[in-house]
Write a protein that holds these residues in place. Structure first.
Motif, PDB file in Angstrom:
ATOM      1  N   GLU A 143       2.103 -28.660 -45.761  1.00 27.77           N
ATOM      2  CA  GLU A 143       1.032 -28.596 -45.006  1.00 27.77           C
ATOM      3  C   GLU A 143       0.054 -28.166 -44.925  1.00 27.77           C
ATOM      4  O   GLU A 143      -1.147 -28.926 -45.165  1.00 27.77           O
ATOM      5  CB  GLU A 143       1.060 -30.314 -44.322  1.00 27.77           C
ATOM      6  N   ASP A 144       0.420 -27.063 -45.152  1.00 27.21           N
ATOM      7  CA  ASP A 144      -1.008 -25.889 -45.061  1.00 27.21           C
ATOM      8  C   ASP A 144      -0.503 -24.564 -46.133  1.00 27.21           C
ATOM      9  O   ASP A 144       0.607 -24.338 -46.421  1.00 27.21           O
ATOM     10  CB  ASP A 144      -1.265 -25.420 -43.793  1.00 27.21           C
ATOM     11  N   THR A 161       1.982 -18.564 -46.433  1.00 27.38           N
ATOM     12  CA  THR A 161       1.686 -19.653 -44.977  1.00 27.38           C
ATOM     13  C   THR A 161       0.449 -19.142 -44.101  1.00 27.38           C
ATOM     14  O   THR A 161       0.254 -18.142 -44.298  1.00 27.38           O
ATOM     15  CB  THR A 161       3.593 -19.263 -44.252  1.00 27.38           C
ATOM     16  N   LYS A 162       0.257 -20.144 -42.647  1.00 23.91           N
ATOM     17  CA  LYS A 162      -1.420 -19.686 -42.280  1.00 23.91           C
ATOM     18  C   LYS A 162      -1.143 -19.005 -41.343  1.00 23.91           C
ATOM     19  O   LYS A 162      -1.776 -17.674 -41.624  1.00 23.91           O
ATOM     20  CB  LYS A 162      -1.520 -21.317 -41.994  1.00 23.91           C
ATOM     21  N   ALA A 190      -5.136 -16.190 -44.684  1.00 26.23           N
ATOM     22  CA  ALA A 190      -6.410 -17.319 -45.379  1.00 26.23           C
ATOM     23  C   ALA A 190      -7.444 -16.860 -46.036  1.00 26.23           C
ATOM     24  O   ALA A 190      -8.178 -17.211 -47.011  1.00 26.23           O
ATOM     25  CB  ALA A 190      -6.788 -18.957 -44.255  1.00 26.23           C
ATOM     26  N   LYS A 214      -4.467 -23.828 -48.717  1.00 25.32           N
ATOM     27  CA  LYS A 214      -4.774 -24.993 -47.208  1.00 25.32           C
ATOM     28  C   LYS A 214      -4.925 -24.550 -45.987  1.00 25.32           C
ATOM     29  O   LYS A 214      -4.074 -24.506 -45.263  1.00 25.32           O
ATOM     30  CB  LYS A 214      -4.016 -26.041 -47.909  1.00 25.32           C
ATOM     31  N   LYS A 215      -6.528 -24.913 -45.006  1.00 25.52           N
ATOM     32  CA  LYS A 215      -6.142 -23.887 -43.884  1.00 25.52           C
ATOM     33  C   LYS A 215      -5.713 -25.337 -42.925  1.00 25.52           C
ATOM     34  O   LYS A 215      -5.747 -25.147 -42.010  1.00 25.52           O
ATOM     35  CB  LYS A 215      -7.513 -24.296 -44.246  1.00 25.52           C
ATOM     36  N   GLY A 216      -5.378 -26.417 -43.186  1.00 25.55           N
ATOM     37  CA  GLY A 216      -4.629 -27.848 -42.312  1.00 25.55           C
ATOM     38  C   GLY A 216      -6.173 -28.402 -41.149  1.00 25.55           C
ATOM     39  O   GLY A 216      -5.493 -28.411 -40.281  1.00 25.55           O
ATOM     40  N   SER A 221     -10.244 -29.683 -47.630  1.00 28.94           N
ATOM     41  CA  SER A 221     -10.226 -28.364 -47.871  1.00 28.94           C
ATOM     42  C   SER A 221     -10.003 -28.229 -49.080  1.00 28.94           C
ATOM     43  O   SER A 221      -9.681 -29.245 -49.983  1.00 28.94           O
ATOM     44  CB  SER A 221      -8.358 -27.930 -47.537  1.00 28.94           C
TER      45      SER A 221
END
Length: 579
Positions: free
Chosen positions: A37-38, A57-58, A90, A460-462, A467
């Motif tokens: 999702e991110d 990953t974020k 990110a 994708k920063k969520g 985004s």
């Protein structure tokens, strides 16, 4: 006969042959997993038969998952990155992702203490475990006024280009140090062995020491023999007179200076857009350049919201550094197809996105309409407290309605065009266009598909807001025998084969209802089927993430991330397609 739809993919590791042509693609699917999702994800097919899924990953470093040659998951590792803080992932950019010495090597740029720095992250090709983190190169530390200089002072952003030889494991890095005072030390090219040892290194000097600004447009690496570069040098009115020059140069093994040849010059300072590819069959380099039509006093063939371009082909002998005659590309056959089948009233003005070179020296060019814009809109917000809500510069003491202007970046991705050129650069019969409507929330340029294959990703920063979603958009191409197949995501409403017109096509902005389409030309018309099976019901969809597409070394296997939606439930899979 061509079947109108593919058989539905089964469950884990189901293999489905599909009779599209004599060369039948085979689709294989992994076990399902939750769609990230991110962050950002990439795939790479290794020469040892493994496939590695890499998730940036974020906040938790880089997760790697390895699938073996039978496409079964063999392990997963959560790798901590020590070169920068985890939450800064990110802000990193991916410059290249390669199979080198059996390992997966990711080249990433990160800002460290205001210094643009290129890192080399090496992952074990069998386990996915991070083996090393190394600093490859860095530029000068950016001062407090650097941002102003880049916005208003015509100083380019410093950075790096990484290119690997497609036929070996040698690679090169160009360091662009735009803030150094000595113009002859702004660009440095370093040639590396598969063991990451420096073979050669040299500064790329300003031609005849005349030009203040110098940029590397693209590079090609030929084993341990040489690095070939194409460059753009220019002056402005305030830095020596408005003029520019395009050069091609070679840094040969054992030599410490570039040998260069003049390609073209003009009074324009509009930067060309250049891509280089090598054809082993004839040992020639093919250079496709998008040039400002206005600066050449020519009618444009490619339109963008900033610059209108013409497309030029140069065939170059990189050993002799001999430049063949320049050929400006026109495609009247594509224009006619767009008028006759898609309902155009004007010519087709899509921009170059990628190209393939065939063994006989002919080429296939891939075009796409791009309309990148920055749109502003006035917004109204209820302010119950009277505090500044960020859209008004004036704080109030009572509840009020605030107004302000917001900017949004977006790119409309339109119809695709396919052109086959002879070895002499003339359009061959059979050009065609495929109608498409997509909307991405980011600024996309020509050669987006070409650059995407070199490494880039969208993070994708969520958080609240749009985004970048262009990882699902645009297209890709693969050959099944001598038949070119085009892959893209589209709305089911646009699948009518009997109506090729661009009019009435539903714009794809979000992926919930999209499905992946396979299209090709046959008998003067475009045929389309669902690549992963007809969704049938309206509450089902199957689409892939285009920026994750990865090819095997022989280009016969394509892997991607497939996402299946059934109602509100979504599952992700890896899908391998053999052509």
């Amino acid at each position: 006969m061509i079947k109108k739809s593919l058989l539905l993919l089964g469950f884990c590791l189901l293999i489905v042959p599909v009779a599209i042509f004599a060369q039948t693609p085979v689709i294989e699917k992994s076990t399902g997993f939750e769609e990230p999702e991110d962050g950002a994800s990439k795939l790479i097919l290794l020469k040892n038969g493994n496939t590695m899924l890499i998730h940036f990953t974020k906040n938790d470093g880089i997760e790697t998952t390895v699938y073996n040659a039978k496409h079964k998951k063999s392990g997963s590792v959560q790798n901590e990155i020590k070169s920068w803080r985890a939450k800064k992932m990110a802000t990193a950019t991916l410059e290249g992702l390669f199979d080198i010495n059996g390992d997966v090597v990711a080249f990433m740029t990160q800002m460290v203490n205001r210094t643009p720095t290129l890192f080399r992250l090496t992952f074990d090709g069998k386990t996915g475990k991070l083996k090393s983190e190394d600093v490859v190169s860095e530029t000068n530390r950016l001062g407090l006024g650097a941002g102003y200089s880049m916005l208003f002072g015509q100083v380019d952003e410093p950075g790096f280009i990484v290119r690997k030889d497609p036929e070996s494991e040698y690679y090169a890095v160009a360091t662009y140090n735009s803030f150094t005072h000595d113009k002859n030390e702004r660009v440095k090219v370093t040639h590396y062995s598969p063991e990451h040892q420096v073979l050669n290194e040299a500064y790329y000097e300003s031609p005849e020491n005349k030009f203040k600004y110098l940029k590397i447009e693209d590079m090609y690496v030929r084993g341990d023999e040489f690095v070939f570069v194409t460059s753009f040098s220019y002056n402005t009115i305030t830095s020596g007179g408005k003029q520019s020059r395009v050069m091609v140069s070679r840094l040969t093994k054992g030599e410490k200076e570039f040998k260069s040849e003049y390609l073209s010059g003009s009074s324009s300072t509009v930067e060309p857009l250049v891509a280089l590819k090598y054809q082993p069959a004839n040992k020639q380099l093919y250079m496709l350049s998008a040039l400002s039509a206005k600066s050449l006093n020519m009618d444009y063939t490619m339109w963008t919201s900033k610059v209108n371009f013409v497309l030029k082909l140069n065939v170059i002998d990189p050993v002799a550094l001999k430049i063949g005659k320049e050929i400006y590309i026109n495609h009247p056959g594509l224009n006619n197809y767009a008028k006759d089948r898609l309902g155009y009233k004007k010519h087709y003005y899509g921009v170059i996105q990628d190209f393939r070179i065939h063994d006989d020296g002919s080429l296939t060019l891939m075009f796409e309409e791009l309309d990148a814009q920055i749109k502003q809109s006035e917004q109204r917000y209820f302010n119950p407290t009277g505090n500044n809500v960020g859209f008004s510069n004036v704080a109030t003491s009572t509840a009020s309605v605030s107004t302000g202007r917001m900017s949004a970046v977006m790119t409309k991705l339109g119809d695709m065009g396919i052109v086959r050129l002879s070895a002499e650069g003339k359009e061959l019969p059979g050009s065609y266009a495929i109608a498409k409507r997509q909307m991405a929330y980011s600024w996309l340029n020509p050669y987006y598909v070409y650059e995407r294959s070199n490494g880039g990703f969208n993070f994708k920063k969520g958080f609240f807001g749009k985004s970048p979603n262009d990882g699902f958009f645009s297209f890709d191409c693969v050959y099944s025998g001598d038949k070119l197949l085009t892959i893209f995501n589209d709305n089911p409403q646009n699948m009518d084969e009997d109506n090729e017109s661009y009019k009435g096509k539903k714009t794809m902005k979000f992926m919930g209802d999209a499905n992946t389409v396979l299209a090709w030309e046959e008998g003067g018309t475009v045929k389309k089927i669902y690549l992963f099976g007809d969704p049938g019901k309206k509450d089902e969809a199957r689409f892939c993430k285009m920026e994750m597409n990865a090819f095997s070394a022989d280009k016969k296997t394509l892997a991607t991330m497939l996402i299946e939606r059934k109602g509100k439930e979504k599952r992700a899979y890896l899908a391998w397609m053999q052509f």
